[in-house]
Scaffold this motif. Structure first.
Motif, PDB file in Angstrom:
ATOM      1  N   ASN A 167       4.212   3.499  12.845  1.00  0.00           N
ATOM      2  CA  ASN A 167       3.403   4.260  13.801  1.00  0.00           C
ATOM      3  C   ASN A 167       2.310   3.409  14.431  1.00  0.00           C
ATOM      4  N   LEU A 168       1.740   2.503  13.665  1.00  0.00           N
ATOM      5  CA  LEU A 168       0.697   1.635  14.211  1.00  0.00           C
ATOM      6  C   LEU A 168       1.260   0.647  15.228  1.00  0.00           C
ATOM      7  N   ARG A 169       2.529   0.300  15.070  1.00  0.00           N
ATOM      8  CA  ARG A 169       3.178  -0.539  16.083  1.00  0.00           C
ATOM      9  C   ARG A 169       3.526   0.281  17.326  1.00  0.00           C
ATOM     10  N   LYS A 170       3.740   1.559  17.142  1.00  0.00           N
ATOM     11  CA  LYS A 170       4.136   2.431  18.250  1.00  0.00           C
ATOM     12  C   LYS A 170       2.955   2.822  19.129  1.00  0.00           C
ATOM     13  N   TYR A 171       1.795   3.071  18.506  1.00  0.00           N
ATOM     14  CA  TYR A 171       0.621   3.564  19.234  1.00  0.00           C
ATOM     15  C   TYR A 171      -0.511   2.541  19.173  1.00  0.00           C
ATOM     16  N   ASP A 172      -1.248   2.429  20.255  1.00  0.00           N
ATOM     17  CA  ASP A 172      -2.410   1.530  20.295  1.00  0.00           C
ATOM     18  C   ASP A 172      -3.666   2.325  19.956  1.00  0.00           C
ATOM     19  N   PHE A 173      -4.119   2.172  18.715  1.00  0.00           N
ATOM     20  CA  PHE A 173      -5.332   2.836  18.269  1.00  0.00           C
ATOM     21  C   PHE A 173      -6.477   1.840  18.055  1.00  0.00           C
ATOM     22  N   GLY A 174      -6.431   0.709  18.741  1.00  0.00           N
ATOM     23  CA  GLY A 174      -7.514  -0.262  18.688  1.00  0.00           C
ATOM     24  C   GLY A 174      -7.486  -1.128  17.445  1.00  0.00           C
ATOM     25  N   PRO A 175      -8.587  -1.835  17.184  1.00  0.00           N
ATOM     26  CA  PRO A 175      -8.666  -2.713  16.020  1.00  0.00           C
ATOM     27  C   PRO A 175      -8.342  -1.956  14.728  1.00  0.00           C
ATOM     28  N   LEU A 176      -7.595  -2.605  13.837  1.00  0.00           N
ATOM     29  CA  LEU A 176      -7.173  -1.983  12.582  1.00  0.00           C
ATOM     30  C   LEU A 176      -7.877  -2.635  11.395  1.00  0.00           C
ATOM     31  N   THR A 177      -8.542  -1.808  10.597  1.00  0.00           N
ATOM     32  CA  THR A 177      -9.110  -2.250   9.316  1.00  0.00           C
ATOM     33  C   THR A 177      -8.168  -1.796   8.207  1.00  0.00           C
ATOM     34  N   VAL A 178      -7.674  -2.734   7.428  1.00  0.00           N
ATOM     35  CA  VAL A 178      -6.786  -2.411   6.307  1.00  0.00           C
ATOM     36  C   VAL A 178      -7.573  -2.500   5.009  1.00  0.00           C
ATOM     37  N   ASP A 179      -7.793  -1.347   4.382  1.00  0.00           N
ATOM     38  CA  ASP A 179      -8.399  -1.290   3.058  1.00  0.00           C
ATOM     39  C   ASP A 179      -7.246  -1.091   2.075  1.00  0.00           C
ATOM     40  N   PRO A 180      -6.824  -2.153   1.372  1.00  0.00           N
ATOM     41  CA  PRO A 180      -5.611  -2.074   0.540  1.00  0.00           C
ATOM     42  C   PRO A 180      -5.869  -1.368  -0.786  1.00  0.00           C
ATOM     43  N   VAL A 181      -6.094  -0.057  -0.707  1.00  0.00           N
ATOM     44  CA  VAL A 181      -6.459   0.737  -1.880  1.00  0.00           C
ATOM     45  C   VAL A 181      -5.320   0.725  -2.892  1.00  0.00           C
ATOM     46  N   MET A 182      -5.622   0.264  -4.111  1.00  0.00           N
ATOM     47  CA  MET A 182      -4.593   0.165  -5.144  1.00  0.00           C
ATOM     48  C   MET A 182      -4.908   0.972  -6.391  1.00  0.00           C
ATOM     49  N   ILE A 183      -6.185   0.979  -6.800  1.00  0.00           N
ATOM     50  CA  ILE A 183      -6.558   1.637  -8.051  1.00  0.00           C
ATOM     51  C   ILE A 183      -7.843   2.416  -7.829  1.00  0.00           C
ATOM     52  N   ALA A 184      -7.888   3.659  -8.304  1.00  0.00           N
ATOM     53  CA  ALA A 184      -9.094   4.477  -8.214  1.00  0.00           C
ATOM     54  C   ALA A 184     -10.122   4.001  -9.231  1.00  0.00           C
ATOM     55  N   LYS A 185     -11.390   4.399  -9.024  1.00  0.00           N
ATOM     56  CA  LYS A 185     -12.457   3.989  -9.931  1.00  0.00           C
ATOM     57  C   LYS A 185     -12.140   4.341 -11.387  1.00  0.00           C
ATOM     58  N   GLY A 186     -11.477   5.479 -11.591  1.00  0.00           N
ATOM     59  CA  GLY A 186     -11.154   5.896 -12.953  1.00  0.00           C
ATOM     60  C   GLY A 186      -9.941   5.202 -13.543  1.00  0.00           C
ATOM     61  N   GLY A 187      -9.269   4.355 -12.748  1.00  0.00           N
ATOM     62  CA  GLY A 187      -8.144   3.587 -13.260  1.00  0.00           C
ATOM     63  C   GLY A 187      -6.778   4.045 -12.798  1.00  0.00           C
ATOM     64  N   ALA A 188      -6.682   5.175 -12.099  1.00  0.00           N
ATOM     65  CA  ALA A 188      -5.382   5.680 -11.652  1.00  0.00           C
ATOM     66  C   ALA A 188      -4.814   4.805 -10.538  1.00  0.00           C
ATOM     67  N   ALA A 189      -3.507   4.539 -10.631  1.00  0.00           N
ATOM     68  CA  ALA A 189      -2.842   3.747  -9.598  1.00  0.00           C
ATOM     69  C   ALA A 189      -2.652   4.586  -8.342  1.00  0.00           C
ATOM     70  N   LEU A 190      -3.088   4.062  -7.197  1.00  0.00           N
ATOM     71  CA  LEU A 190      -2.959   4.764  -5.918  1.00  0.00           C
ATOM     72  C   LEU A 190      -1.989   4.064  -4.975  1.00  0.00           C
ATOM     73  N   LEU A 191      -1.398   2.972  -5.441  1.00  0.00           N
ATOM     74  CA  LEU A 191      -0.381   2.259  -4.660  1.00  0.00           C
ATOM     75  C   LEU A 191       0.669   1.738  -5.628  1.00  0.00           C
ATOM     76  N   ALA A 192       1.916   2.128  -5.402  1.00  0.00           N
ATOM     77  CA  ALA A 192       3.002   1.693  -6.278  1.00  0.00           C
ATOM     78  C   ALA A 192       3.168   0.177  -6.195  1.00  0.00           C
ATOM     79  N   ASP A 193       3.623  -0.412  -7.314  1.00  0.00           N
ATOM     80  CA  ASP A 193       3.768  -1.864  -7.376  1.00  0.00           C
ATOM     81  C   ASP A 193       4.688  -2.396  -6.280  1.00  0.00           C
ATOM     82  N   ASP A 194       5.755  -1.653  -5.973  1.00  0.00           N
ATOM     83  CA  ASP A 194       6.711  -2.147  -4.981  1.00  0.00           C
ATOM     84  C   ASP A 194       6.165  -2.103  -3.561  1.00  0.00           C
ATOM     85  N   ALA A 195       4.993  -1.480  -3.378  1.00  0.00           N
ATOM     86  CA  ALA A 195       4.399  -1.380  -2.043  1.00  0.00           C
ATOM     87  C   ALA A 195       3.554  -2.596  -1.681  1.00  0.00           C
TER      88      ALA A 195
END
Length: 273
Positions: A98-126
């Motif tokens: 979708n980001l390649r399809k639409y021009d929404f300006g500069p992109l900031t990527v925050d690669p969120v992986m783990i919550a403060k409490g330790g829960a995984a928020l991004l699967a390893d294969d991602a």
């Protein structure tokens, strides 16, 4: 004369919700509002969480995510956007498409992986998909130290390691890089910035002894996004975001029994008195 339609700065956060209100889309919207831009959202996942941790989450179907993107593109004029929690490899690909399809300006990527409490928020294969599909689209990527290690495969133990990791992230396609030092154990929090033109510097601030830091990364990246939407250059956006987060942590609010949220209005109060 009528005001030009869509002239007001508009931003987009692409991420997951936080039912506890301290992180994710909720933190993004609060931060962007404080920075005087109009904020919108594409919800990728819904979480059940509070300051004690993430109890459950569910990613939304592709059709609904695609329709959110299309709906915004059809009506609004997004000037800058950011990603947060994207759940898994499939949903990273959906967002990147979708980001390649639409021009929404500069992109900031925050690669969120783990919550403060330790829960995984991004699967390893991602993680590989983030590197292959999102980083080449990124105006800036904002990993903390553990996230930078996962993205580069490095162990980051020294300032030179941090610099090398930033160079690797830039080589992977991200134009600008900030590696956040909040997970260190020193009295000073030092973030390393490597800009697209090769200029680099450290941003340092005293470490605040508090557990009320839930949503720090979301807040930093959404503040940067807001500043970019207003037309500020990348270094100005980074420095403003660093000051914003420092004020939000120092001027604590007492909410929840665990990793409490930031005070998102602290910076505005300090600069309007």
């Amino acid at each position: 004369m009528a005001e030009e339609v869509n002239a007001f700065p508009q931003t987009l956060t692409i991420a997951g919700t936080d039912s506890g209100g301290g992180a994710g889309v909720m933190a993004d919207l609060k931060t962007m509002q404080e920075r005087h831009v109009f904020s919108t959202a594409v919800i990728v996942a819904v979480t059940a969480q509070n300051t004690l941790g993430v109890q459950d989450f569910m990613a939304l179907p592709k059709k609904l995510i695609d329709e959110q993107f299309a709906s915004l593109a059809d009506d609004l004029a997004i000037k800058a956007c950011k990603t947060g929690m994207l759940a898994d490899a499939e949903h990273v690909r959906i967002v990147a498409d979708n980001l390649r399809k639409y021009d929404f300006g500069p992109l900031t990527v925050d690669p969120v992986m783990i919550a403060k409490g330790g829960a995984a928020l991004l699967a390893d294969d991602a993680i590989e998909v983030v590197k292959e599909e999102l980083l080449p689209l990124a105006t800036i990527v904002t990993p903390n130290l553990p996230e930078a290690e996962r993205l580069t495969g490095m162990t980051i133990a020294t300032p030179d390691d941090t610099k090398l990791a930033a160079q690797q992230l830039q080589a992977a396609g991200a134009k600008n890089v900030i590696i956040k030092g909040g997970h260190g154990d020193t009295d000073t929090v030092s973030d390393y910035v490597l800009l697209a033109d090769g200029h680099d510097f450290w941003l340092s601030s005293p470490r605040v002894d508090t557990v009320r830091t839930h949503g720090t990364g979301d807040t930093l990246s959404s503040c940067m996004t807001a500043e970019l939407a207003k037309g500020h250059d990348i270094e100005t956006a980074i420095r403003t975001a660093k000051d914003f987060v420092e004020a939000a942590i120092k001027n604590t609010i007492q909410v929840g029994h665990g990793h409490g949220p930031l005070n998102h209005w602290a910076y505005g109060e300090a600069h309007t008195k």
